[in-house]
Design a protein around this motif. Structure first.
Motif, short mmCIF file in Angstrom:
data_model
loop_
_atom_site.label_atom_id
_atom_site.label_comp_id
_atom_site.label_asym_id
_atom_site.label_seq_id
_atom_site.Cartn_x
_atom_site.Cartn_y
_atom_site.Cartn_z
N GLU A 140 0.07 -0.86 -2.79
CA GLU A 140 0.99 0.15 -3.37
C GLU A 140 2.11 -0.97 -4.23
OE1 GLU A 140 2.68 2.66 -3.73
OE2 GLU A 140 4.77 2.04 -3.50
N PHE A 189 -6.69 0.77 -8.33
CA PHE A 189 -5.40 1.45 -9.46
C PHE A 189 -5.66 0.64 -10.83
CE2 PHE A 189 -2.27 2.04 -5.90
CZ PHE A 189 -2.83 3.22 -5.51
N ARG A 193 -0.92 0.92 -14.06
CA ARG A 193 -0.23 1.48 -13.22
C ARG A 193 0.23 0.69 -12.24
NH1 ARG A 193 -2.29 6.44 -8.69
NH2 ARG A 193 -0.27 6.45 -7.75
N ARG A 196 3.24 -0.97 -13.96
CA ARG A 196 4.44 -0.27 -14.06
C ARG A 196 5.05 -0.49 -12.43
NH1 ARG A 196 1.93 4.49 -17.45
NH2 ARG A 196 2.44 3.76 -19.58
N THR A 281 -2.60 3.03 6.67
CA THR A 281 -1.26 3.21 6.04
C THR A 281 -0.34 2.04 6.64
OG1 THR A 281 -1.68 5.26 6.20
CG2 THR A 281 0.55 4.70 5.90
N ASP B 24 7.87 10.02 -19.20
CA ASP B 24 7.22 8.59 -19.10
C ASP B 24 5.78 9.13 -18.11
OD1 ASP B 24 6.37 6.22 -18.58
OD2 ASP B 24 7.33 5.99 -16.48
N HIS B 27 3.60 10.81 -20.63
CA HIS B 27 2.77 9.55 -21.50
C HIS B 27 1.63 9.32 -20.81
CE1 HIS B 27 2.46 6.07 -24.07
NE2 HIS B 27 2.63 5.35 -22.88
N SER B 28 2.03 8.87 -19.28
CA SER B 28 0.71 8.17 -18.64
C SER B 28 -0.33 9.43 -18.49
CB SER B 28 1.35 8.23 -17.02
OG SER B 28 2.29 7.19 -17.22
N GLU B 31 -2.39 9.17 -21.30
CA GLU B 31 -2.97 8.04 -21.33
C GLU B 31 -4.45 8.02 -20.53
OE1 GLU B 31 -0.03 4.00 -21.66
OE2 GLU B 31 -0.82 4.84 -19.86
N THR B 144 -3.48 11.97 -8.17
CA THR B 144 -4.04 10.91 -7.60
C THR B 144 -3.90 9.55 -8.37
OG1 THR B 144 -6.14 11.46 -8.21
CG2 THR B 144 -5.77 12.03 -5.93
N LYS B 145 -3.95 9.92 -9.52
CA LYS B 145 -4.04 8.64 -10.52
C LYS B 145 -2.42 8.41 -10.89
CE LYS B 145 -8.57 8.54 -11.23
NZ LYS B 145 -9.32 7.52 -10.83
N ILE B 146 -1.68 9.30 -10.82
CA ILE B 146 -0.38 9.09 -11.36
C ILE B 146 0.74 9.01 -10.42
CG2 ILE B 146 1.27 9.39 -13.26
CD1 ILE B 146 -0.95 10.28 -14.90
N LEU B 147 0.58 10.23 -9.81
CA LEU B 147 1.97 10.74 -9.06
C LEU B 147 1.98 10.01 -7.54
CD1 LEU B 147 1.98 14.40 -10.25
CD2 LEU B 147 3.08 12.54 -11.32
N ALA B 148 0.83 10.11 -7.15
CA ALA B 148 1.02 9.75 -5.49
C ALA B 148 0.04 8.68 -5.22
CB ALA B 148 0.64 11.00 -4.77
N ASN B 149 0.34 7.65 -4.24
CA ASN B 149 -0.39 6.87 -3.81
C ASN B 149 -0.85 7.45 -2.34
OD1 ASN B 149 -1.66 4.74 -2.54
ND2 ASN B 149 -0.24 3.06 -2.80
N LEU B 151 -2.36 6.56 0.18
CA LEU B 151 -2.25 5.54 1.08
C LEU B 151 -0.91 5.71 1.90
CD1 LEU B 151 -3.84 3.23 2.80
CD2 LEU B 151 -2.31 1.55 1.19
#
Lengths: 791, 160
Positions: A140, A189, A193, A196, A281, B24, B27-28, B31, B144-149, B151
């Motif tokens: 994370e 990841f 990502r 950033r 988690t 932003d 943009h991601s 990408e 899953t790839k950009i907005l949320a982790n 985990l």
């Protein structure tokens, strides 16, 4: 009400003991599990889950540094093929050896507290600590990096009786940002990502705490695709009387700051293991800088009123580690039901080892508790008295009057079951390799756009460099504020020009050729950076941070041993003591097919030096046309591990070999020349060599430069080495013609020659004999260097 | 026991302002090789629940969560979910037991306003996508790839 569970392990065989360690995320070896079994057989009972968790946390690699404390049989095969085996009492002893030999009186507290402490002036000390937060940041990035910086700030708050944080540093290693997504394993990841998220995490935590983040580095290499490295450092200032802490029996145990939840459970044991796919988690921590800022403000007031006698931070291992460390020479009784919780339902062991952030533990005399409470309440800081230190030499833990843990502290902390390790290193045959027929201009322009060399402004500008109004020399300098600074200079006391300068050295690519010289090169680079700004090499202290791969592999451990030996030898050679350090091992990833990907062994050296007068410092940008350009320090055919070889995909070559005898003399004279006002600008020469260093000096200034390669002091006359070699101990210096005689007199007998001139045209010309190798406009240099890394 | 209610507050930049965060994200997304999305609007969303009513939630939102110069807000009952329908969107929330510092600060702020009733807050982000053609698998990839982790966070896809 949750209760402690008894784990019946006294009858377990080896297989079941290992299964218990693995399933419980304890990260303990069979050897250690057997030691635990033996302890409880002697005690005539089985352990509770809390006791097992406390032992696992205390003995974790992260907290106990087993690899650095263990005896090692080290076999080294020389380049001639002969093998020799030596016994090393511990890696830690090698690091200490340098500091003990150097006996610097201004080293006030080394290797024993939460940070290394050196003298600043008659009344104040400065302390410095650098930590890593690699695994959490890989999972994370925002939360992991934020709590990384939050954690090291708390180390400074917990050094002595607490120091005021005045500077943050950050150094990151990522995979290449142009890595195709399809090349990554599932669950990993993308480097962009991670980049950033990590930057945002450090930015938001540091800025919200009101601490300038003003020094660092960012590296990119495929070796960090699976395991990124996130180093976070903090410098603090404290009055001299606050250096010593002492816990006395009868003192109250007071926990202040954040509440305790399930976040960060198993952080210490998890950090000691490799990165796997199925991670719970609970190992992730999310920081809250506003809470930590309130803790900071309250502590500084309480410290000055002498309302507590000892303090430490709740880091890895949570209360278990913090209370255990404070109590280890006396004893303690703790009541977990008094710990403020975020929510109900936590098991006793969860409360004990939770790594919820922003918490500190204090030892408080009973009669001073009311005064402390008033300050905490006025700053809106939560607190609770959760027990008392005593003289039993045991730690006894209660939960609603039920005893849930009872351990002998001597056994717990003075663990004698350290494994004996084996390490093996075979020296690589390093061959001189110097490429020919290169387009020098093309190479230089491409090097400036190499992400390792290129401007990190897009990142650095997100950090507040100036909050607290101490920062004298900031990360970007020159008339247009675009040129890079070698280090940061701060005047931490208002009304005084006395300053500190902080820089760093890191280069894992040299380590691929020889970790011993990597250590020397990192020390040289960190020192060079502080000296280039005006730092005094004989008043400089350093910190080590080792990030390594799978250290139960003798080959990987062999590289680490060689690196640590390099640290010892070159620290002595440069007469620069280590004051603090940390290791983060097991930075490897197991792929689906079972293959293991380790990071390149990476050493970060951070340097801190004291400057008498901040007005006698210099920046790296050229100041005026007509001034002369001197190259100080000798250049050799040392292109192995260089950025040029990376650009050309050449893996061979000799990495730079530092020469402390000459290089230290150069640094001392450079300090003198800067102090005497003879230097207009000075830049250290590192990745990319002299070509890149001179280009960077142009970028901030708007002036150009003419460089005559064959006038450079060197052991070689090959143009490619003269322009791109990364030999150590070198500076590019701008000198006013009026000061030339005195400047040259200072450097008499050392490698120092005038090799060019600052010119009014914004362009770089590099000439060798009658050939012009480079003639490039400054705008192209600036554009390549500034535009390579985008957000 | 007093009546428990559950509201959703949505705070977003007024459309006259440049949405740097949305840009932003866009943009991601590009990408990642996903084309066809024209704009991404980003909102802070707050679930406010406990002994609250509509006017109290509006007061809390106006006093604590909204910058009236730059932001506009909308409030609805959580179960009505009126705010979620216009465009395809992804909502991202922390999983239970993960520390939510903004929510904790909001709850502290509510107390500082002198509101003594028992109120809980959770914070999230809502991403709205203006696109001629977008399907659920694409939104899942973006989530899953950009907005949320995943985990520590969970996401909900709506409006599609």
């Amino acid at each position: 009400m949750a209760k402690a569970q008894v784990i019946k392990l006294r009858d377990f065989g080896d297989e079941k003991l290992l299964e218990l360690s693995k399933n419980g995320l304890l990260s303990l070896t069979l050897h250690e599990m057997k030691a635990i079994q033996k302890y409880f057989l002697k005690a005539g009972r089985d352990p509770t889950d809390l006791e097992l968790e406390m032992i696992a946390q205390t003995w974790s690699e992260h907290c106990f540094h087993k690899t650095f404390k263990s005896k090692i049989q080290f076999t080294e095969v020389s380049d001639s093929g002969s093998a020799s085996t030596t016994e090393i009492s511990s890696l830690f002893s090698l690091i200490r050896e340098a500091t003990e030999k150097l006996k610097k009186k201004w080293c006030i507290s080394v290797f024993k507290d939460n940070a290394g402490i050196i003298e600043f002036d008659r009344d104040y000390c400065v302390c410095f600590k650098v930590e890593t937060h690699n695994h959490p940041s890989a999972l994370e990035p925002y939360g992991g990096a934020g709590t990384g910086i939050g954690g090291v700030i708390r180390d400074i708050l917990g050094a002595g009786l607490g120091a005021k944080p005045i500077l943050n540093t950050d150094i990151f290693c990522f995979g290449p940002m142009d890595t195709p997504q399809e090349n990554l394993e599932e669950g990993i990841f993308h480097p962009r990502r991670l980049f950033r998220g990590v930057v945002a995490g450090v930015r938001d935590y540091g800025n919200r705490m009101g601490i300038p983040t003003a020094n660092g580095a960012i590296l990119f290499d495929p070796g960090y695709l699976y395991n990124i490295l996130v180093y976070c450092g903090t410098v603090g200032i404290m009055p001299k009387w606050a250096v010593e802490k002492k816990v006395r029996p009868g003192d109250l145990i007071v926990v202040i700051g954040g509440k305790t939840g399930r976040d960060g459970i198993h952080g210490a044991t998890f950090s000691s293991a490799s990165l796997e796919k199925d991670i719970p988690t609970s190992v992730v921590q999310i920081g809250n800088p506003i809470v930590e800022k309130k803790v900071l403000d309250a502590l500084m007031t309480a410290r000055d009123k002498k309302l507590y006698s000892a303090i430490t931070d709740c880091g890895a291992g949570g209360l278990s580690s913090a209370v255990g460390e404070l109590a280890k020479d006396c004893g303690a009784e703790v009541h977990l039901d008094l710990v403020p919780l975020k929510y109900e339902g936590l098991e006793p062991w969860e409360i004990w080892v939770s790594e919820s952030q922003e918490r500190m533990v204090l030892a408080v005399r009973a009669e001073k508790f009311d005064g402390l409470k008033r300050i905490l309440e006025s700053e809106d800081v939560e607190y609770a008295c959760i027990g008392r230190f005593n003289s039993t030499k045991k730690i006894r833990i209660f939960h609603y009057k039920e005893i849930v843990g009872d351990l002998d502290l001597h056994w717990l902390f003075e663990k004698t079951q350290l494994p004996e390790l084996k390490a093996f290193y075979e020296k690589r045959q390093l061959v001189d390799t110097v490429p020919s027929n290169l387009d020098f201009q093309d190479c230089l322009v491409n090097l400036l756009a190499d992400p390792v060399i290129a401007s990190k402004e897009v990142v650095v500008r997100q950090y507040d460099h100036e909050v607290q109004a101490h920062t004298v020399m900031k990360p970007f300098l020159g008339t247009d504020g675009k040129g890079p600074s070698d280090a940061v200079v701060l005047t931490p006391l208002y009304g005084s020009n006395r300053a500190i300068v902080v820089g760093c050295g890191i280069n894992p690519w040299y380590g691929l050729l020889d970790p011993y010289y990597m250590a020397g090169n990192c020390i040289d680079e960190a020192l060079r950076n502080v000296v280039a700004c005006g730092g005094d090499p004989s008043r400089t202290a350093i910190l080590d941070n080792f990030c390594w791969g799978k250290c139960d592999d003798p080959l990987e451990l062999g590289k680490l041993v060689r690196c640590v030996r390099g640290c010892r030898d070159f620290a002595i050679g440069y007469s620069v003591p280590f004051i603090s350090g940390k290791d983060s091992l097991n930075n490897f990833f197991t792929r689906d097919d079972g293959s293991i990907v380790s990071i390149p062994g990476t050493l970060l050296i951070s340097a801190i030096s004291v400057i008498d007068d901040a007005r006698k410092t210099v920046s790296s940008d050229f100041k005026d046309a007509g001034n002369l350009i001197y190259v100080v320090g000798s250049t050799s055919d040392e292109l192995g591990g260089s950025r040029l070889f990376k650009l050309l995909n050449i893996e061979a070559g000799r990495c730079p070999v530092p020469h402390p005898d000459i290089n230290l003399s150069v640094m001392k004279k450079m300090h003198l020349a800067i102090k005497n006002g003879l230097v207009q600008s000075c830049h250290d020469c590192s990745e990319g060599g002299i070509g890149v260093a001179i280009s960077e000096m142009m970028i901030g200034s708007g002036f150009g430069a003419e460089l005559y390669l064959q006038r450079i002091p060197a052991t070689t006359r090959k143009d490619v080495s003269l322009l791109f070699s990364e030999s150590q101990g070198r500076f590019i210096v701008e000198v006013d013609e009026a000061n030339v005689d005195e400047f040259e007199r200072i450097f008499k007998g050392l490698p120092c020659l005038c090799a060019g001139r600052v010119i009014p045209d914004f362009r770089l010309k590099v000439i060798s004999g009658d050939k012009t190798l480079v003639d490039v406009e400054g705008e192209i240099i600036t554009q390549k260097w500034s535009g390579a890394i985008t957000w | 026991m007093k009546k428990q209610n559950n509201y959703l507050v949505q705070i977003g930049l007024k459309k006259v302002f440049f949405d740097a965060f949305g840009q932003d994200i866009l943009h991601s997304i590009r990408e990642l090789g996903i084309e066809g999305i024209e704009t991404v609007y980003v909102y802070d969303v707050y679930r406010v629940y406990g002994e609250v009513n509509f006017s109290l939630v509006k007061r809390i939102a106006r006093s604590l969560l909204l910058d009236p110069v730059a932001h506009e807000m909308a409030v609805c009952r959580y179960q009505d979910n009126k705010l979620k329908r216009k465009l395809p969107c992804v909502e991202v929330w922390y999983r239970r037991a993960v520390t939510d510092p903004v929510a904790l600060t909001a709850m502290k702020g509510i107390k500082d306003l002198g509101i003594t009733v028992d109120i809980n807050v959770s914070c999230g982000k809502k991403y709205e996508f203006s696109a001629a053609n977008i399907d659920r698998p694409t939104l899942e990839t973006i989530a899953t790839k950009i907005l949320a982790n995943t985990l520590i966070q969970e996401f909900i896809i709506q409006g599609i």
